[in-house]
Design an enzyme around this catalytic site. Structure first.
Site, PDB file in Angstrom:
ATOM      1  N   LYS A   1       0.998  -1.215   0.008  1.00 14.85           N
ATOM      2  CA  LYS A   1      -0.039  -0.084  -0.314  1.00 14.85           C
ATOM      3  C   LYS A   1       0.844   1.256   0.008  1.00 14.85           C
ATOM      4  O   LYS A   1       1.943   1.450   0.811  1.00 14.85           O
ATOM      5  CB  LYS A   1      -1.053   0.056   1.351  1.00 14.85           C
ATOM      6  CG  LYS A   1      -1.940   1.250   1.288  1.00 14.85           C
ATOM      7  CD  LYS A   1      -2.942   0.819   2.528  1.00 14.85           C
ATOM      8  CE  LYS A   1      -3.736   2.168   2.600  1.00 14.85           C
ATOM      9  NZ  LYS A   1      -4.643   1.991   3.801  1.00 14.85           N
TER      10      LYS A   1
ATOM     11  N   SER B   1      -9.682   1.963   2.972  1.00 19.61           N
ATOM     12  CA  SER B   1      -8.850   2.682   2.032  1.00 19.61           C
ATOM     13  C   SER B   1      -7.743   1.890   1.310  1.00 19.61           C
ATOM     14  O   SER B   1      -7.000   2.250   0.300  1.00 19.61           O
ATOM     15  CB  SER B   1      -8.189   3.703   2.550  1.00 19.61           C
ATOM     16  OG  SER B   1      -7.243   3.196   3.827  1.00 19.61           O
TER      17      SER B   1
ATOM     18  N   SER C   1      -9.654  -0.383   7.084  1.00 26.69           N
ATOM     19  CA  SER C   1      -9.298  -0.321   5.716  1.00 26.69           C
ATOM     20  C   SER C   1      -8.673  -1.555   5.324  1.00 26.69           C
ATOM     21  O   SER C   1      -8.202  -1.627   4.018  1.00 26.69           O
ATOM     22  CB  SER C   1      -8.171   0.858   5.542  1.00 26.69           C
ATOM     23  OG  SER C   1      -9.038   1.903   5.685  1.00 26.69           O
TER      24      SER C   1
HETATM   25  N1  GLN Z   1     -12.898   4.214   6.403  1.00 30.14           N
HETATM   26  C1  GLN Z   1     -12.491   4.725   7.515  1.00 30.14           C
HETATM   27  C2  GLN Z   1     -11.960   6.073   7.419  1.00 30.14           C
HETATM   28  O1  GLN Z   1     -12.223   6.668   6.415  1.00 30.14           O
HETATM   29  C3  GLN Z   1     -11.233   3.686   7.720  1.00 30.14           C
HETATM   30  C4  GLN Z   1      -9.881   4.195   7.089  1.00 30.14           C
HETATM   31  C5  GLN Z   1      -8.817   3.279   7.672  1.00 30.14           C
HETATM   32  O2  GLN Z   1      -8.997   2.084   8.203  1.00 30.14           O
HETATM   33  N2  GLN Z   1      -7.493   3.850   7.165  1.00 30.14           N
HETATM   34  O3  GLN Z   1     -11.457   6.602   8.153  1.00 30.14           O
END
Ligand code: GLN
Length: 478
Positions: free
Chosen positions: A79, A154, A178
C-alpha cells in the site's frame, strides 16, 4: 498470466523443483500487472528493478543451496502509505506525487528479507482516509470482481491486486476497517492484527492510536504466513509489542470443536438481507464443525462511528501538520510570504476529505471543545473496548459481518460522507478495542459480489482467529 492459482507453498515447491525461477515469476507478475492495471488502476507505481533484483537474489540463494526465506519469490503489493526506499510513495496524495522516501518501513524490510518480491505500490484513499478508494488523487480503483464497483477502502488497491492475481500477497493499513472492508468487497482474506503486533515504522501516520499494518492474501494460511514474517517487536517503533510471536501456521489444524462463538445482536440490525443470510450460513457451517454459538452484547456499538470520527480526525489533524511544503511535499510556487506558502501548499495539495478531517479534528481539539468531544470520545472508546473484553470472557471469538452491504457502485456514496462513514460500523469497533480481527470470504450475493465474515479474538490471540477462519475456509472449499 494471473497469479491467482499460486500460494506461498506452491511457489516455494515450484522454485525448489525448478519448475520456474523466481525471476520468471516476477516477470510474469510485472507483465500481468501492466496489462491489468488500466482496468483497475490498482497500482500507482510498478517496481520492475526492485522486483527483479529481489527475485534474482532468491534464485541465487536456491542455486547455492541456501534457505531462500519464508516468502521466497512471492510477488507482493505494498500500500502506498508504507514507505519504500528509492521507490515513490504517494499516500494517494497530490502533495506527495513525487516523494521518494530515503528509508524502508520495517514491514517492508522484513518481507524482503524473507525473500518476498515487491511488484509495486498500490493505490489507496488519500492518507488512508476513505472507504471506497475514491479519495485517491490518482483516480479510483475498480473492483476486479465487478469493474463498475468500488474495491472498498482505504486499502482498495492492495485488496484488488490480490483479487485480480497480479500479486499473491499485499500489505494494507487499517485504522477503522481499511483492510477488512476491502478484503470483504474483493473476496480475499484481510487481517488487522492486535494493535502493536506489527511495527508501524515507515507507515505514514493517520491516527496513531488506531493505525495498523496487516496482510491481504487469497487464503487464510497465506495471510497467517505473511503476518508471521512482519510481526514482532521493532526497536524503531516504541508502540510495537514485546509479546512473542507464536507459530500461526501450526495452529491451522482444522479443529474448532467446542469453540465458543459470540454473535453480537447489534451487528445484525440494519444489515442488508443478503449479507445477513450469507453470514448466518457461515455461522451454521461453523456450528457443523462443532462450534457452540452464543449471543453476546456489545451495547456501545452504536456510538463507535461517532467516537471514531472524533478520535481519528483529532489525531489526523495533528499528524498531517507535517505536510507543509517545507519537508516532504511539493510546494506552492507562487506564494509571497511564508504563511501564504503554507496555506497555498496545503490548500492546493490536500483533497476534500483530508481537509474535512483536518477541520473536524482541529475543532474537537480546540479549547472549550476538547472536553466535550475529544475527552468524551476517549471515554466511549474505553466502553467499546470493555464490551469486547466482557464478550471475550464468555466466548473464544466474536463473529459477524464486515460491512452492512457488499461493494457499492463507483460514485454512489461520494456525495454522502456520513453514509460512507457508516459502512465501517462493524469494523471500527475492532480498531477502537485494539483486538485482532479479520475478514474471510464467505460467499457471494446473487449479483456475484463477495461478502466477508468477520472474526474478532482477544488481544494477541491471532492464532485462534486464524484457526477458526481456516477451518471455515477448509470446510467450504469447493
Ligand atoms: N474508512 C475509515 C476512514 O475513512 C477507515 C480508514 C482506515 O482504516 N484507514 O477513516
Amino acid at each position: 498470466m494471473s497469479l491467482a492459482g499460486y500460494t506461498i507453498d506452491s511457489i516455494r515447491a515450484g522454485l525448489l523443483a525448478k519448475k520456474f525461477s523466481s525471476e520468471e515469476l516476477a516477470r510474469e507478475a510485472l507483465a500481468f500487472a501492466e496489462a491489468e492495471n488500466p482496468k483497475t488502476n490498482a497500482y500507482l507505481t510498478l517496481a520492475p528493478e526492485r522486483a527483479l533484483s529481489a527475485a534474482k537474489a532468491v534464485d541465487a540463494k536456491i542455486a547455492a543451496g541456501e534457505d531462500p526465506g519464508a516468502l521466497a519469490g512471492v510477488p507482493i503489493g505494498v500500500k502506498d502509505v508504507i514507505v519504500t526506499r528509492g521507490l515513490r510513495t504517494t499516500c494517494g496524495s497530490r502533495l506527495l506525487a513525487n516523494y521518494v522516501p530515503p528509508y524502508d518501513a520495517t514491514a517492508v524490510i522484513r518481507l524482503e528479507r524473507a525473500g518476498g518480491v515487491i511488484v509495486g505500490k498500490t493505490n489507496c484513499d488519500e492518507f488512508a482516509m476513505g472507504s471506497s478508494n475514491e479519495n485517491s488523487a490518482f483516480g479510483p480503483v475498480r473492483n476486479p470482481v465487478a469493474l463498475d464497483r468500488v474495491p472498498g477502502g482505504s486499502s482498495g488497491g492492495s485488496a484488488a491486486v490480490v483479487a485480480q492475481g497480479t500479486a499473491v500477497l499485499s500489505l494494507g493499513s487499517d485504522t477503522g476497517g481499511s483492510i477488512r472492508q476491502p478484503a470483504s468487497f474483493c473476496g480475499v482474506a484481510g487481517v488487522t492484527p492486535t494493535y502493536g503486533r506489527v511495527s508501524r515504522y515507515g507507515l505514514t501516520a493517520f491516527a496513531s492510536s488506531l493505525d495498523h499494518i496487516g496482510p491481504f492474501a487469497r487464503t487464510v494460511r497465506d495471510s497467517a504466513r505473511l503476518l508471521q514474517v512482519i510481526a514482532g517487536r521493532d526497536e524503531m517503533d516504541s508502540t510495537s509489542a514485546f509479546a512473542p510471536v507464536p507459530d500461526y501456521v501450526a495452529a491451522l489444524d482444522g479443529n474448532v470443536r467446542g469453540k465458543k462463538l459470540g454473535l453480537p445482536k447489534q451487528f445484525f440490525e440494519g444489515l442488508s438481507s443478503e449479507t445477513g443470510d450469507l453470514i448466518m450460513r457461515a455461522v451454521e457451517e461453523l456450528k457443523k464443525l462443532g462450534c457452540e454459538v452464543l449471543d453476546v452484547d456489545l451495547p456501545h456499538t452504536q456510538y463507535a462511528v461517532a467516537c471514531y470520527y472524533v478520535i481519528a480526525t483529532a489525531e489526523a489533524s495533528s499528524n498531517l501538520a507535517r505536510f507543509d511544503g517545507i519537508r516532504y511535499t511539493a510546494r506552492a510556487s507562487s506564494a509571497g510570504t511564508l504563511s501564504e506558502m503554507y496555506r497555498m501548499t496545503r490548500g492546493e495539495g490536500f483533497g476534500a476529505e483530508c481537509k474535512r478531517r483536518i477541520m473536524l479534528g482541529t475543532y474537537v481539539l480546540s479549547t472549550g471543545y476538547y472536553d466535550a468531544y475529544y475527552l468524551k470520545a476517549q471515554r466511549v472508546r474505553a466502553l467499546v473496548a470493555r464490551d469486547y473484553a466482557r464478550a471475550l470472557e464468555q466466548v473464544d471469538a466474536v463473529v459477524g459481518p464486515v460491512s452492512p452491504f457488499p461493494a457499492f457502485k463507483i460514485g454512489e456514496l461520494v456525495d454522502d460522507p456520513v453514509a460512507m462513514y457508516l459502512s465501517d460500523i462493524y469494523t471500527i469497533t475492532g480498531d477502537l478495542a485494539g483486538i485482532p480481527c479479520m475478514s474471510v470470504p464467505c460467499g457471494k450475493t446473487r449479483e456475484g459480489l463477495p461478502v466477508g465474515l468477520q472474526i474478532f479474538t482477544r488481544h494477541f490471540h491471532e492464532a485462534e482467529m486464524f484457526r477458526l477462519a481456516e477451518a471455515y475456509e477448509r470446510a467450504t472449499a469447493s
